[in-house]
Design an enzyme around this catalytic site. Structure first.
Site, PDB file in Angstrom:
ATOM      1  N   ARG A 113       0.845  -1.197   0.000  1.00 29.58           N
ATOM      2  CA  ARG A 113       0.000   0.000   0.000  1.00 29.58           C
ATOM      3  C   ARG A 113       0.880   1.247   0.000  1.00 29.58           C
ATOM      4  O   ARG A 113       1.944   1.293   0.610  1.00 29.58           O
ATOM      5  CB  ARG A 113      -0.877  -0.006   1.251  1.00 29.58           C
ATOM      6  CG  ARG A 113      -1.911   1.117   1.357  1.00 29.58           C
ATOM      7  CD  ARG A 113      -2.951   1.026   0.296  1.00 29.58           C
ATOM      8  NE  ARG A 113      -4.157   1.814   0.647  1.00 29.58           N
ATOM      9  CZ  ARG A 113      -5.050   2.216  -0.230  1.00 29.58           C
ATOM     10  NH1 ARG A 113      -4.898   1.926  -1.516  1.00 29.58           N
ATOM     11  NH2 ARG A 113      -6.116   2.891   0.136  1.00 29.58           N
ATOM     12  N   THR A 401      -9.185   0.399  -9.578  1.00 23.89           N
ATOM     13  CA  THR A 401      -8.616  -0.831  -9.032  1.00 23.89           C
ATOM     14  C   THR A 401      -8.791  -2.000 -10.002  1.00 23.89           C
ATOM     15  O   THR A 401      -9.635  -1.992 -10.895  1.00 23.89           O
ATOM     16  CB  THR A 401      -9.229  -1.155  -7.655  1.00 23.89           C
ATOM     17  OG1 THR A 401      -9.166   0.003  -6.823  1.00 23.89           O
ATOM     18  CG2 THR A 401      -8.488  -2.266  -6.956  1.00 23.89           C
ATOM     19  N   GLY A 487     -13.618  -2.046  -7.357  1.00 22.52           N
ATOM     20  CA  GLY A 487     -14.857  -1.303  -7.185  1.00 22.52           C
ATOM     21  C   GLY A 487     -14.935  -0.563  -5.875  1.00 22.52           C
ATOM     22  O   GLY A 487     -16.015  -0.366  -5.323  1.00 22.52           O
TER      23      GLY A 487
END
Length: 583
Positions: A113, A401, A487
């Site tokens: 991340r 994404t 999503g």
């Protein structure tokens, strides 16, 4: 039931560069197997299988399997190819989470991340003492986090890779150098996101015509700048992305952006590390569910949705019964309330992961759910180990994404979700790739009712994510399903729904992914997928007490591989352009 369209396969022949473990450039590329086998099932003892949101990227991963590569090798090659062909959603300018499991059921996870620059403060998105709106915060430099995908890839490759590092880059390099066709999805997103998609002059020149319109479907796009970037990283390793010319260019681009310039230094990039995290696993019925822990909210939220439903006989109720969808919505409301209260970067705040997945705690939350009525309101619970009382934060929409999965000949599986956040991220382009806007996944307003929120901006911190790469193991201890979705905040709902479809309703992974989505993110509003049978069930859901049921257009994109008997079967979302490809 809406069944998925036939999986579309577009073979991609890619010449591979010489290495110690791949053929020389003039060697014959291994023949491509009949692609129909990917959905019909391929033998477990075969080379493996890849499923991704773009068939050209899935083919890149499948090439690695043909060469004797691992699931991790295939996943990395897929991620790199998606940087080229799916620039709106993912790539090396963003980050991701990887969940890897072996045939014996051992699960490892890697956190790639993005992080906030060290200069970031809780008021990072404030101008003249006032917070920017979410839309105002996205374009330009202030939304850019330090990209994590390449450090993740390097860490995973060091631990689980079998092929040479440079081999993994060859399909993506060829796609960027020789060109790829604009798909209907890319064309439509370019049109809808012209504000960010064409923010940077380099991006505007690459994807838009002289009149400012997106390139038509079928146009061949060549990205020599990205090919050169990938060639350099292939030759010099991931460190070359985080130091030297690339790092200096990224920092300068963020700091001098015409929109929302922000301080980012080369030291910020050089300091970035991907982190191995403990997998978050729990038992749902006879199955073991494993996923990614904080800063992802994926595993805890998916597991909570499932575990809170365990006492209900979903199998008997079935997918056609409105009560099933009512129960799923109620469980989502409770799970998302806890997500918004507690989930954040566990290196900065105390996240009670064990408490949030504790069976006794979730049984108590489940007791709040009724088959015949709706909770008038939902509040976060108090799981064991919740030491710090943060304020719950309002839900912020996320978009973009991509997810992809791979299995190899040894029975290893890789479930990888990658993102640059919104369509085309921040809109800033460096070396042919887009920089992310992941920092808008932080809470723009850092406190609520005088209390700090767990997911506020802090220097070096990773924003909370909804990404939920997941592995499901059967009662026999063997992998049953590898799955994930794209999503934004709907991801845990999509993944939980698909798992219910496979485990409770005995659907194939393809059928389960194709099921309509119900999304109830903690408040009083329930969203159902427009144009599906769930929209037809709105009156019945209202009779069960859901006063606000809103139909909205889908923005879903899931991929999976399942084990059925002695075969792997691939699945791609019929709402997407995805495909499953067998080597």
């Amino acid at each position: 039931m809406t069944l998925p369209l036939p999986v579309r396969i577009i073979p991609l022949a890619v010449a591979l560069c010489a290495s110690a473990c791949v053929p020389p450039p003039n060697a014959a590329v291994p023949a491509v197997s009949p692609v129909a086998s990917a959905t019909q099932g391929v033998p477990l003892e075969g080379p493996g299988l890849v499923s991704a949101a773009d068939p050209r990227a899935a083919e890149a991963g499948a090439q690695m399997l043909r060469l004797g590569g691992s699931a991790t090798d295939a996943a990395i090659a897929t991620m790199l190819a998606l940087t080229v062909v799916e620039p709106q959603s993912s790539g090396i300018g963003g980050g991701g989470f990887l969940v890897v499991g072996d045939a014996a059921g051992s699960v490892d996870t890697i956190d790639g991340r993005e992080t906030a620059p060290r200069a970031a403060t809780p008021q990072w998105f404030y101008v003249d003492g006032k917070p920017l709106s979410y839309g105002e915060a996205i374009p330009g430099g202030r939304s850019v986090g330090i990209p994590g995908n390449l450090r993740l890839a390097a860490s995973a490759h060091n631990a689980k890779g079998k092929l040479a590092w440079r081999t993994l880059f060859q399909p993506a390099i060829r796609l960027a150098r020789e060109g790829f066709a604009v798909t209907p999805r890319l064309n439509s997103i370019l049109a809808a996101a012209s504000r960010t998609g064409a923010l940077d002059p380099d991006a505007r020149a690459l994807y838009y015509g002289a009149a400012g319109l997106p390139l038509p479907v079928g146009t061949i796009v060549r990205n020599p700048a990205l090919a050169a970037t990938l060639e350099a990283i292939a030759a010099r390793g991931a460190d070359s992305f985080y130091t030297g010319d690339n790092a200096a260019t990224v920092a300068a681009k963020v700091g001098t952006s015409p929109r929302n310039p922000a301080p980012m230094t080369t030291a910020d990039l050089a300091a970035y590390r991907a982190i191995g995290r403990p997998a978050v696993c729990g038992q749902y019925r006879a199955y073991r569910i494993c996923g990614m822990g904080p800063p992802s909210s994926g595993a805890t939220t998916v597991f909570a949705i499932l575990k809170q439903l365990e006492r209900f006989d979903l199998k008997t109720l079935g997918p056609a019964n409105p009560v099933s969808w009512h129960l799923i919505a109620e469980s989502e409301r409770l799970a998302y309330a806890d997500r918004d209260q507690y989930l954040a970067d566990s290196d900065f705040v105390s996240v009670p992961v064990a408490g949030l997945t504790d069976p006794s705690y979730l049984a108590g939350r489940s007791a709040l759910i009724s088959e015949g009525s709706t909770l008038p309101s939902v509040q976060p619970g108090t799981p064991p180990g919740a030491k710090v009382a943060f304020a719950p934060a309002p839900l912020q929409e996320e978009h973009g994404t991509t997810h992809f999965v791979a299995v190899d000949r040894w029975g290893n599986a890789a479930s990888y979700t990658s993102t640059i956040e919104g369509p085309f991220g921040s809109g800033l382009m460096v070396g042919g790739y887009y920089l992310n806007n992941e920092l808008t996944d932080f809470n723009i307003v850092p406190d609520r009712d005088g209390k700090p929120t767990a997911n506020r901006v802090e220097g070096g911190k990773r924003p909370r994510s909804s990404m939920a790469p997941t592995l499901v193991y059967g009662p026999d201890g063997k992998l049953r399903l590898a799955i994930g979705a794209a999503g934004g905040t709907t991801i845990p709902a999509q993944v939980a729904k698909a798992i219910i479809g496979v485990l409770d309703w005995n659907l194939s992974a393809r059928e389960a992914i194709a099921l309509p989505v119900i999304f109830a993110p903690g408040g009083d509003v329930v969203f159902v997928e427009k144009g599906t049978r769930l929209e037809q069930l709105i009156p019945l859901l209202q009779q069960l007490g859901h006063a606000q049921v809103v139909a909205r257009s889908p923005s879903f994109k899931a991929n999976a591989i399942e084990r059925v008997g002695d075969r792997w079967r691939g699945a791609a979302d019929p709402r997407s352009e995805g495909a499953a490809i067998a080597p």
